[in-house]
Design an enzyme around this catalytic site. Structure first.
Site, PDB file in Angstrom:
ATOM      1  N   ASP A 142     181.126  37.191  93.194  1.00  0.00           N
ATOM      2  CA  ASP A 142     181.643  36.571  91.978  1.00  0.00           C
ATOM      3  C   ASP A 142     183.050  37.061  91.646  1.00  0.00           C
ATOM      4  O   ASP A 142     183.343  38.263  91.676  1.00  0.00           O
ATOM      5  CB  ASP A 142     180.715  36.885  90.804  1.00  0.00           C
ATOM      6  CG  ASP A 142     179.376  36.190  90.928  1.00  0.00           C
ATOM      7  OD1 ASP A 142     179.265  35.255  91.743  1.00  0.00           O
ATOM      8  OD2 ASP A 142     178.440  36.590  90.223  1.00  0.00           O
ATOM      9  N   LYS A 186     175.017  22.883  91.819  1.00  0.00           N
ATOM     10  CA  LYS A 186     175.441  24.229  92.202  1.00  0.00           C
ATOM     11  C   LYS A 186     174.168  25.047  92.417  1.00  0.00           C
ATOM     12  O   LYS A 186     173.366  25.206  91.493  1.00  0.00           O
ATOM     13  CB  LYS A 186     176.307  24.862  91.109  1.00  0.00           C
ATOM     14  CG  LYS A 186     176.691  26.312  91.413  1.00  0.00           C
ATOM     15  CD  LYS A 186     177.484  26.924  90.260  1.00  0.00           C
ATOM     16  CE  LYS A 186     177.733  28.411  90.508  1.00  0.00           C
ATOM     17  NZ  LYS A 186     178.478  29.045  89.387  1.00  0.00           N
ATOM     18  N   ASP A 236     172.479  28.561  93.533  1.00  0.00           N
ATOM     19  CA  ASP A 236     172.752  29.996  93.606  1.00  0.00           C
ATOM     20  C   ASP A 236     171.768  30.725  94.525  1.00  0.00           C
ATOM     21  O   ASP A 236     170.958  30.110  95.218  1.00  0.00           O
ATOM     22  CB  ASP A 236     172.733  30.575  92.184  1.00  0.00           C
ATOM     23  CG  ASP A 236     173.852  31.581  91.951  1.00  0.00           C
ATOM     24  OD1 ASP A 236     174.242  32.271  92.902  1.00  0.00           O
ATOM     25  OD2 ASP A 236     174.331  31.681  90.794  1.00  0.00           O
ATOM     26  N   ASP A 281     174.125  27.910  84.582  1.00  0.00           N
ATOM     27  CA  ASP A 281     172.833  28.520  84.281  1.00  0.00           C
ATOM     28  C   ASP A 281     172.456  28.386  82.796  1.00  0.00           C
ATOM     29  O   ASP A 281     173.314  28.152  81.953  1.00  0.00           O
ATOM     30  CB  ASP A 281     172.879  29.997  84.671  1.00  0.00           C
ATOM     31  CG  ASP A 281     171.517  30.571  85.038  1.00  0.00           C
ATOM     32  OD1 ASP A 281     170.492  29.931  84.740  1.00  0.00           O
ATOM     33  OD2 ASP A 281     171.487  31.656  85.637  1.00  0.00           O
TER      34      ASP A 281
END
Length: 485
Positions: A209, A147, A149, A73
């Protein structure tokens, strides 16, 4: 840039949507690499990425299969007037395309991050509603990995169909580009992605997470065994044991090209003891969770390097059979037990060439001896399968017995590894990776098989001394000749 992206969109617009991501030829074994998030969060930049890539190469990680360098990110500066994502110029003054060229020139591949929502988790521009534009611009930059999310998803979850549709949009968009882009779905286990993600993605997160802690009660990461807590919640602050105990229920969902992802590795980030880090790494290999490092590569120390470069454990992770280990049994140990409080577990599963993995986990607070019969270890084969083992002996190889010494690891870190004294050097490590897929692995290779520590007959028992918060990771190989009954 806008014209280039528009041309790419036009060129792929006539293509069919293509096969599902599972058929994209990627991640035939669990993908390996390094991700920025755990160590750098929003402090990533071009220098951080290139320094890490340089170390991945110079320390020999690339030659062992760690090939993806993933920008997590906080890399973007939002969208331009045409709706395309643009990189932050301060962090990436030469752009992502130039960075990708440099990564590729070093023999590595590059990954990027977004969210299937209006914003990413750090509140940068998300990809919901922009799937084709974002996939196209990433392909034009030379991106090899996404990736993806789950933040700010506009409520498009709650049923498997809602989650499938939202993530499938990006899967289709990636396929349309014509560029092979590994698709790592990250929806934290919401709506059971193991039931739908294998048809559209190369990996999927199984739970919330992961924090850098072995085992800790935290209401933010509900545990399946807790009554009165909605265990469907993904959570965060999850411990290694919490994530593990949620992932043991669907190992069969992982197949070559599509893997259960128990979140990124925490090895080398300071929160785990050496035994815990070894166990964390071993369990991920056994369950075929993609090994993505997150430690600061420029500060890699000897214990960290010797764990992450244990080729005998990596050979399990990258085994061409692609079969995840199953948990065979789990027992709790209470305070009155002289061996301390905690739990013990046995994992077992087939490896290519007829070998068998047996992993003893001691999550308790004291060292202990653990044992299992071959009936336990071959439980998944059923009664017929275990009966067939009668009359044969199995050699037992300890996959941690030949762990690289700190002296050798420091020589690699300091650029002094020569291999002249028989220790592993860069060339040897590259050679080790080349035979991960060899069937069977050569028994004489300690780098790939560990050290032989004994043998067992069908009527016998496999025993191991397992340290607290540790594992014994064993590879069983059937002997060539049938023993006399």
């Amino acid at each position: 840039m806008d014209k280039a992206v528009a041309a790419l969109l036009l060129s792929v617009g006539l293509h069919s949507l293509g096969a599902a991501a599972l058929d994209n030829g990627l991640a035939i074994t669990p993908q390996m690499g390094w991700d920025t998030w755990n160590s750098f969060a929003c402090s990533l930049n071009e220098t951080v990425i290139l320094d890490a890539a340089k170390k991945i190469v110079s320390l020999g990680f690339r030659d062992l299969g760690y090939e993806y360098v993933v920008l997590d990110d906080c890399w973007s500066a939002g969208r331009n007037s045409s709706g395309y994502l643009v990189p932050n110029k301060e962090k990436f003054p030469n752009g992502i395309s130039d960075l990708a060229d440099k990564i590729h020139a070093s023999g590595l591949k590059i990954g990027i991050y977004s969210s299937a929502g209006t914003m990413t988790c750090a509140r940068y521009a998300g990809s919901l509603g922009y799937e084709e534009k974002d996939a196209a611009v990433w392909a034009s930059w030379g991106i090899d990995y996404l990736k993806y999310d789950n933040c700010y998803n506009q409520g498009e979850e709650g049923t498997p169909k809602l989650s499938f549709d939202r993530y499938n949009k990006m899967g289709k968009a990636l396929n349309v580009t014509g560029r092979p882009i590994l698709y790592s779905l990250c929806n934290w286990g919401v709506d059971g992605p193991w039931n739908f993600a294998p048809t559209i993605a190369n990996s999927w997160r199984t739970s919330g997470d992961l924090s850098n802690v072995w085992d800790r009660e935290d209401v933010n990461c509900p545990c399946q065994e807790k009554e009165g807590i909605d265990c469907k919640l993904p959570g965060y602050h999850c411990s290694v044991m919490n994530v593990l105990n949620k992932a043991v229920y669907y190992p069969s969902k992982a197949i070559p090209g599509a893997w259960n992802d128990l979140d990124m590795l925490q090895v080398g980030n300071g929160g785990l003891t050496d035994e815990e880090a070894k166990a964390h790494f071993s369990l991920r290999a056994a369950l075929k969770s993609p090994p993505l490092m997150t430690n600061v590569m420029t500060k890699t120390d000897a214990p960290t390097l010797s764990i992450l470069q244990n080729t005998a454990v990596l050979a399990v992770s990258q085994d061409p059979l692609g079969s995840s280990a199953n948990r065979i049994w789990r027992y709790y140990v209470d305070d009155v037990d002289s061996n301390g409080k905690g739990e013990i577990q046995l994992f077992s599963g087939p490896l290519s060439g007829g070998d068998q993995l047996a992993l003893f986990l001691n999550a308790g607070s004291e060292d202990r001896n653990m044992n299992a019969s071959l009936v336990d270890i071959f439980w998944e084969d059923g009664a017929d399968g275990t009966a067939q083992q009668i009359g044969y002996s199995w050699d037992i190889h300890d996959l941690w017995a030949n762990r690289m010494s700190n002296e050798t690891a420091n020589a690699i870190i300091n650029g002094m590894a020569s291999g002249s004294n028989g220790t592993m050097n860069m060339t040897a490590m590259g050679g080790a990776r080349k035979v991960y897929s060899q069937v069977p692995l050569p028994s004489s290779s300690k780098e790939l098989m560990g050290s032989k520590v004994g043998s067992v007959k069908a009527s016998g028992t496999v025993t191991a001394h397992v340290k607290a918060h540790g594992v014994a990771m064993l590879r069983l190989r059937q002997q060539n000749n049938k023993d006399e009954l």
